[in-house]
Motif scaffolding. Structure first.
Motif, short mmCIF file in Angstrom:
data_model
loop_
_atom_site.label_atom_id
_atom_site.label_comp_id
_atom_site.label_asym_id
_atom_site.label_seq_id
_atom_site.Cartn_x
_atom_site.Cartn_y
_atom_site.Cartn_z
N ALA A 643 0.82 -1.11 -0.05
CA ALA A 643 0.01 -0.15 -0.02
C ALA A 643 0.90 1.41 -0.09
O ALA A 643 1.03 2.04 0.98
N THR A 644 1.61 1.46 -1.13
CA THR A 644 2.38 2.59 -1.24
C THR A 644 1.65 4.22 -1.16
O THR A 644 2.46 5.16 -1.11
N ASP A 645 0.44 3.89 -1.75
CA ASP A 645 -0.37 5.30 -1.93
C ASP A 645 -1.68 5.09 -1.30
O ASP A 645 -2.17 4.03 -0.98
N ARG A 646 -2.37 6.10 -0.77
CA ARG A 646 -3.74 6.09 -0.53
C ARG A 646 -4.81 5.65 -1.52
O ARG A 646 -4.54 6.11 -2.58
N ARG A 647 -5.68 4.92 -1.44
CA ARG A 647 -6.60 4.54 -2.34
C ARG A 647 -8.01 4.81 -1.90
O ARG A 647 -8.38 4.62 -0.76
N ILE A 648 -8.79 5.35 -2.80
CA ILE A 648 -10.10 5.58 -2.80
C ILE A 648 -11.06 4.35 -2.97
O ILE A 648 -10.83 3.98 -4.06
N GLY A 649 -11.65 4.03 -2.09
CA GLY A 649 -12.55 2.94 -2.42
C GLY A 649 -13.70 3.21 -3.23
O GLY A 649 -14.23 4.27 -3.37
N LYS A 650 -14.32 2.01 -3.65
CA LYS A 650 -15.75 2.04 -4.62
C LYS A 650 -16.82 2.99 -3.82
O LYS A 650 -17.58 3.57 -4.44
N PHE A 651 -16.95 2.79 -2.42
CA PHE A 651 -18.17 3.25 -1.64
C PHE A 651 -17.79 4.78 -1.83
O PHE A 651 -18.75 5.51 -1.88
N GLU A 652 -16.58 5.41 -1.70
CA GLU A 652 -16.32 6.66 -1.73
C GLU A 652 -16.62 7.12 -3.17
O GLU A 652 -17.04 8.33 -3.38
N MET A 653 -16.24 6.49 -4.00
CA MET A 653 -16.43 6.80 -5.66
C MET A 653 -17.71 6.93 -5.84
O MET A 653 -18.10 7.82 -6.59
N ALA A 654 -18.52 6.26 -5.30
CA ALA A 654 -20.18 6.11 -5.46
C ALA A 654 -20.84 7.34 -4.35
O ALA A 654 -22.09 7.14 -4.79
N ASP A 655 -20.06 8.22 -3.74
CA ASP A 655 -20.72 9.00 -2.90
C ASP A 655 -21.72 10.05 -3.84
O ASP A 655 -21.21 10.23 -4.66
N ASN A 656 -23.06 9.99 -3.49
CA ASN A 656 -24.11 10.90 -4.07
C ASN A 656 -24.38 10.21 -5.36
O ASN A 656 -24.88 10.79 -6.12
N SER A 657 -24.17 9.13 -5.35
CA SER A 657 -24.46 8.29 -6.67
C SER A 657 -24.96 6.86 -6.39
O SER A 657 -25.43 6.58 -5.07
N THR A 658 -24.88 5.82 -7.35
CA THR A 658 -25.36 4.30 -7.03
C THR A 658 -23.96 3.53 -7.04
O THR A 658 -23.20 3.63 -8.04
N LEU A 659 -24.16 2.54 -6.17
CA LEU A 659 -23.02 1.53 -6.12
C LEU A 659 -23.70 0.22 -6.48
O LEU A 659 -24.82 -0.19 -5.75
N PHE A 660 -23.41 -0.57 -7.55
CA PHE A 660 -23.90 -1.76 -7.89
C PHE A 660 -23.11 -2.90 -7.66
O PHE A 660 -21.76 -2.85 -7.94
N LEU A 661 -23.31 -3.69 -6.65
CA LEU A 661 -22.72 -4.82 -6.10
C LEU A 661 -23.05 -6.07 -7.05
O LEU A 661 -24.10 -6.78 -6.48
#
Length: 875
Positions: A643-661
């Motif tokens: 983990a050399t860098d911070r990573r944004i997860g799919k939940f954060e990417m989908a903030d104010n949107s829809t997450l399809f699991l």
């Protein structure tokens, strides 16, 4: 002497010759009146024509004001009037008289001229005072003739005589005959005067515009306004008030109150700041037209602003308020001591004043900052070259200490959680005698609600803390501040636009507010740039990954134009989609592989209020077990090996949107527990992080598994299942949607004809029949791939054959099944199944006979022999 004869009633009637003379008089007068354009012309007419025919001393024309039911002098015969030297003459000329007086009412109701002996009416109740004044001037009789315009009284002709026998029938007849022409002449005069006044106003505004264009200073503005108002015979005074920087008060900017203002009152009026919302100033600012105010009336209304009392003391009774506005911005107001409003003229004046005022204020702002510009320019130049924290610190220390004798105590920046402030920069040299105390206080985690920090963050221009006063109040920080020997601590918020990024604390004996604001602004930009550079390096790799992901998602979003299917089962799906799309409810899509679960998920998202944001997709079956948590929730740098860098997860990417699991049933139990917490709390923590991140995500999950069976088998958490199964939508398999196969086939033929470069114009009926007779274990996806393969294998523009695969396992099962049945049972079942797939059609194109490759009559015979009826193949 005119001769008359008696008529049957005994009254004297004019002879024919006299009547002809009167007609000639009326004709001549009418011709003269038509030439009348100005008041003097009408006066000359009365002198040269009427006085040559009849005797009277003088005449007046008055006009009616129907709004307040009064009449007033309009045309005066000053040279012939015997009362022009009377002490009350000017008063009578300026006065307005009531239409309700009985003698005026008699004139208004009469169609003939009406005469009165002054001695008989002048002392009666409601009689106007001009009757007594004329009597005292030697007048004895008055003849009143009504003037009409468009069927409505517009005024009167007053004829006066120092005798009581002047107004004979001939005189009255002439006055009655000439009244219409006089009415027209007066109307023309009024119109001409209005035109002249408008021309004068235009000329005045042009001159004023020319004068105002040369204005450069407040003094120039005051002189130009004073000169203009004097031209309008407005000499009492004026005040221009401007809105102060606090946007809540106004103060005098330019004024000339004349000799009425004493020095003490003037000093108070000029220096005071008056609230905008005082019940009077705000009314002016909110009005697009000038407003007329009465001082006494406003005081009685409860307006408590002190300036009203001062104006009353100075003798001002009425005044006009007009807003000064540049574009859509209110600059202030103009207050005039005036009795009458000329709306268009005043608006024109104020438009010119507003432009000049805006220019002067802009020039003043520039001049005010000129002394500071050199310093701030140098300071800015030095700071913009800084790329690291150490470089910035060195530049700030050098400039502040050298030029301003100011010391930087500390800069704190707001952390990502929006609650804590961490140390960014400080000058440890300041606290050489108290290093231990400083280190202890600096190590403390400061929150935004800490007493002194909260004060600073809540302020617009910062807060000044006097060191000695704070020391007496028990401020722990003040003990450190005291060791520097400087008198004041200045705490200011660091803001980029409306966003707070931290605080800065400066120690100095004195700092001017404007310069302090400039320093703070420059340091804010420098700190923001450094923080941005640090974050840019940290996010660079992550942004590249996200960019690739988003490009992939964008490609798939527009790969469909619509969902194909109109059967009863799909109509139920559409109904459920319509019910849930507008909400934020979690949706669980169930169905076999290839039924179009992702297509339904995208359709729900695109019909929701979140459609402007990209839907984020996660295939749970494709996630490695050791990276599931990182993919979903993100991780901090150094959270685990690699983990050399911070990573944004799919939940954060989908903030104010829809997450399809997708394939949610494949998620391991450990990951299910963490997913459940995020769904319940609507917040998450990145792997290796401590910051709690609030999210607003709409969940859509899909699986081809039977989750209830999975729960019973212990492979899926029951609590997670209940959280996901809020609004289930079950997609039917293609074998249960036979009515949609033809539409789907045409859609895929059109799609792949375009993409493969083949031209397929027709689909053979037997192809549709073949497709309808297949069981489709792979559902729509299998149909799509089969159509693509068939198009590639087609030899002409007609799709005449499809290559339906044979399933070996299915064949074995079918053979085993057939071995346990008689030949008649097998034949009967096969015919019934074929009839079902052909929609009950027995013979002809696309019929069961064609599929079975036997004549229609033969099939009819077999059906009769085997006892097959419509109820067997029609559900």
């Amino acid at each position: 002497m005119k001769r008359t004869i008696k008529n049957e009633s005994g009254l004297h009637a004019p002879t024919k010759t006299i009547l002809e003379q009167e007609r000639k008089v009326l004709l001549d007068l009418g011709n003269d009146i038509t030439k009348v354009r100005e008041k003097n012309d009408l006066i000359t007419l009365f002198k040269n024509r009427i006085k040559g025919l009849f005797y009277f001393t003088h005449t007046i024309i008055t006009l009616i004001d129907h709004k307040d039911e009064t009449y007033y002098a309009f045309l005066l015969d000053n040279e012939g009037s015997p009362i022009r030297t009377h002490p009350r003459y000017r008063e009578m000329v300026a006065a307005r008289f009531s239409l309700n007086a009985p003698f005026i009412q008699a004139v208004l109701t009469s169609d003939e001229p009406v005469s009165y002996i002054l001695e008989d009416i002048m002392d009666k109740p409601q009689s106007p005072p001009f009757l007594r004044v004329n009597y005292e001037g030697g007048v004895r009789e008055i003849l009143m003739t009504k003037l009409m315009k468009e069927g409505k009284p517009m005024g009167f002709i007053h004829m006066y005589s120092d005798r009581t026998d002047s107004f004979n029938p001939e005189f009255r007849g002439v006055m009655k005959g000439i009244a219409p022409q006089l009415s027209g002449a007066v109307s023309n005069i009024i119109k001409n005067e209005e035109l002249l006044n408008k021309e004068k106003e235009k000329s005045f505004l042009l001159d004023f515009s020319s004068n105002i264009a040369a204005v450069r200073t407040k003094e120039d503005l005051m002189s130009a306004v004073r000169t203009a108002l004097h031209k309008l015979d407005q000499k009492s005074g004026f005040v221009i008030r401007c809105i102060n920087e606090d946007k809540t008060t106004m103060s005098a900017y330019v004024y000339d109150l004349g000799s009425a203002a004493d020095e003490k009152s003037l000093s108070v009026l000029v220096k005071a700041k008056y609230p905008i919302n005082d019940g009077l100033q705000n009314r002016v600012l909110n009005s697009s037209i000038p407003l007329l105010f009465n001082v006494e009336r406003e005081i009685q209304r409860g307006i408590t602003s002190a300036y009203l009392q001062y104006w009353k003391k100075m003798g001002f009774e009425n005044f006009v308020g007009i807003r000064l506005r540049n574009g859509e911005t209110n600059l202030g107001i103009l207050l005039l001591d005036i009795e009458e409003i000329k709306i268009e003229l005043l608006q024109g004046i104020c438009a010119q004043i507003s432009i000049a005022l805006a220019n002067i204020m802009a020039n003043e702002q520039i001049s005010k900052k000129q002394e500071e510009q050199a310093f701030l320019l140098d300071f800015s130049s030095a700071l913009t070259k800084m790329r690291t924290k150490d470089e910035l610190q060195a530049a700030i220390f050098e400039v502040l200490d050298k030029i301003m004798n100011t010391q930087l105590a500390m800069i704190r920046v707001l952390e990502d959680d929006g609650v804590h402030l961490s140390v960014f920069m400080f000058d440890r040299r300041l606290f050489g005698k108290a290093h231990a105390d400083f280190d202890k206080l600096a190590a403390n985690k400061i929150k935004i609600d800490e007493t002194y920090t909260a004060q600073v963050l809540a302020s617009k221009e910062g807060v000044v803390f006097n060191v000695d006063e704070e020391l007496r109040s028990g401020n722990d920080y003040a003990k450190l501040w005291k060791t520097t020997g400087l008198r004041n601590m200045y705490g200011l918020p660091l803001r980029m636009g409306d966003k707070i990024i931290g605080t800065i604390w400066l120690l100095a004996d004195f700092l001017g507010p404007l310069l302090l604001k400039g320093i703070c602004s420059q340091i804010t930009v420098a700190v923001a740039n450094i923080l941005a550079n640090e974050k840019l390096l940290a996010y660079k790799k992550q942004l590249e990954i996200e960019n690739d992901y988003l490009k992939e998602q964008i490609k798939t979003i527009y790969n469909f134009s619509e969902i194909i299917g109109s059967g009863e089962s799909m109509q139920e799906v559409y109904r459920l989609m319509g019910l849930v799309a507008e909400s934020s409810t979690t949706v669980l899509i169930l169905g076999e592989t290839g039924t179009g679960k992702e297509l339904i998920a995208r359709a729900i998202h695109n019909a929701s209020p979140r459609k402007e944001n990209l839907m984020v997709k996660v295939n749970c079956a494709a996630l490695p077990a050791n990276l599931i948590e990182s993919e979903l929730f993100g991780h901090e740098r150094g959270a685990f090996t690699g983990a050399t860098d911070r990573r944004i997860g799919k939940f954060e990417m989908a903030d104010n949107s829809t997450l399809f699991l997708d394939e949610i049933g494949e998620l391991p139990l450990e990951a299910q527990a963490k997913l459940l917490r995020v769904i319940q709390e609507r917040e998450l923590e990145r792997v290796g992080g401590k910051q709690v991140i609030k999210i607003n995500v709409r969940l859509v999950a899909a699986t081809n598994r039977n989750l209830e069976e999975e729960v019973k088998a212990g492979r899926f958490r029951a609590d997670l299942y209940f959280r996901l199964n809020v609004f289930p939508i079950i997609l039917p398999p293609l074998r249960d949607r036979l009515e949609d196969i033809e539409a789907l086939t045409h859609f895929f033929v059109k799609k792949y004809s375009r993409s493969t470069g083949r031209t397929i114009r027709k689909i053979a009926p037997r192809v549709i029949q073949q497709l309808r007779s297949y069981t489709w274990p792979g559902n729509v996806r299998e149909l799509e791939h089969l159509i693509e393969r068939s198009i590639l294998l087609a030899t002409d523009s007609t799709l005449s054959d499809v290559f339906i695969p044979r399933n070996a396992d299915a064949d074995k099962q079918e053979q085993a099944f057939l071995l346990n049945r008689s030949l008649e049972e097998v034949e009967r079942g096969y015919i019934i199944e074929t009839l079902k797939r052909c929609g009950g059609k027995i013979s002809g194109t696309g019929s069961a006979a064609e599929v079975l490759q036997i004549p229609g009559n033969t099939l009819h015979s077999k059906m009769k022999k085997l006892g097959i009826t419509k109820s067997d193949y029609f559900s």
